[in-house]
Design a protein around this motif. Sequence first.
Motif, PDB file in Angstrom:
ATOM      1  N   LYS A  17       0.837  -1.205   0.000  1.00 27.31           N
ATOM      2  CA  LYS A  17       0.000   0.000   0.000  1.00 27.31           C
ATOM      3  C   LYS A  17       0.867   1.249   0.000  1.00 27.31           C
ATOM      4  N   GLU A  18       1.884   1.260   0.848  1.00 28.67           N
ATOM      5  CA  GLU A  18       2.760   2.419   0.939  1.00 28.67           C
ATOM      6  C   GLU A  18       3.522   2.649  -0.366  1.00 28.67           C
ATOM      7  N   ALA A  19       3.964   1.578  -0.993  1.00 31.17           N
ATOM      8  CA  ALA A  19       4.695   1.702  -2.259  1.00 31.17           C
ATOM      9  C   ALA A  19       3.788   2.261  -3.352  1.00 31.17           C
ATOM     10  N   ILE A  20       2.560   1.792  -3.423  1.00 39.63           N
ATOM     11  CA  ILE A  20       1.614   2.267  -4.430  1.00 39.63           C
ATOM     12  C   ILE A  20       1.274   3.735  -4.189  1.00 39.63           C
ATOM     13  N   MET A  21       1.086   4.118  -2.923  1.00 39.24           N
ATOM     14  CA  MET A  21       0.794   5.513  -2.619  1.00 39.24           C
ATOM     15  C   MET A  21       1.982   6.413  -2.973  1.00 39.24           C
ATOM     16  N   GLY A  22       3.191   5.978  -2.683  1.00 40.15           N
ATOM     17  CA  GLY A  22       4.377   6.755  -3.038  1.00 40.15           C
ATOM     18  C   GLY A  22       4.539   6.895  -4.540  1.00 40.15           C
ATOM     19  N   LEU A  23       4.306   5.818  -5.260  1.00 35.27           N
ATOM     20  CA  LEU A  23       4.382   5.854  -6.712  1.00 35.27           C
ATOM     21  C   LEU A  23       3.310   6.779  -7.288  1.00 35.27           C
ATOM     22  N   GLY A  24       2.098   6.689  -6.736  1.00 32.85           N
ATOM     23  CA  GLY A  24       1.004   7.546  -7.191  1.00 32.85           C
ATOM     24  C   GLY A  24       1.321   9.020  -6.989  1.00 32.85           C
ATOM     25  N   LEU A  25       1.854   9.362  -5.822  1.00 32.37           N
ATOM     26  CA  LEU A  25       2.213  10.748  -5.551  1.00 32.37           C
ATOM     27  C   LEU A  25       3.316  11.218  -6.506  1.00 32.37           C
ATOM     28  N   GLY A  26       4.262  10.351  -6.806  1.00 28.21           N
ATOM     29  CA  GLY A  26       5.317  10.697  -7.757  1.00 28.21           C
ATOM     30  C   GLY A  26       4.775  10.942  -9.160  1.00 28.21           C
ATOM     31  N   VAL A  27       3.820  10.134  -9.590  1.00 27.29           N
ATOM     32  CA  VAL A  27       3.218  10.301 -10.920  1.00 27.29           C
ATOM     33  C   VAL A  27       2.415  11.607 -10.980  1.00 27.29           C
ATOM     34  N   VAL A  28       1.652  11.889  -9.925  1.00 25.18           N
ATOM     35  CA  VAL A  28       0.886  13.138  -9.880  1.00 25.18           C
ATOM     36  C   VAL A  28       1.840  14.339  -9.891  1.00 25.18           C
ATOM     37  N   ASN A  29       2.950  14.238  -9.178  1.00 25.36           N
ATOM     38  CA  ASN A  29       3.956  15.303  -9.179  1.00 25.36           C
ATOM     39  C   ASN A  29       4.511  15.513 -10.587  1.00 25.36           C
ATOM     40  N   LEU A  30       4.801  14.443 -11.294  1.00 21.61           N
ATOM     41  CA  LEU A  30       5.307  14.546 -12.663  1.00 21.61           C
ATOM     42  C   LEU A  30       4.282  15.202 -13.581  1.00 21.61           C
ATOM     43  N   ILE A  31       3.016  14.825 -13.437  1.00 22.65           N
ATOM     44  CA  ILE A  31       1.955  15.420 -14.260  1.00 22.65           C
ATOM     45  C   ILE A  31       1.834  16.915 -13.960  1.00 22.65           C
TER      46      ILE A  31
END
Length: 102
Positions: A17-31
């Motif tokens: 869960k933590e890995a997916i949330m971190g990845l999601g936040l990184g993708v949103v930051n990139l967008i």
Amino acid sequence: MKSKKIIEDPRFKQCNKEAIMGLGLGVVNLIWWFGWGYGLGKKPISEYTYILGFPTWFFMSCIVGGILFSILTVIMINKYFKDMSLEGLTKEEIEKYTKEFD
């Protein structure tokens, strides 16, 4: 030979869960960065508007984005991440974590 039942570590579920949330936040930051940087940055220089001396596209993508996503990271860690021991677990601890992370 006796076959032993393998018990999956219940902490893996929380780690995923933590890995997916971190990845999601990184993708949103990139967008965010890409959208502001290349969305507003395509105009001719003569049409730029400025905030605190920086072009709006740079200010929003790099300065505001950096501050915003740093704050979101702190909120996400404090609210959703759990402190866990990385040591091996006893049967009692496995039961505790299984109930806690479900």
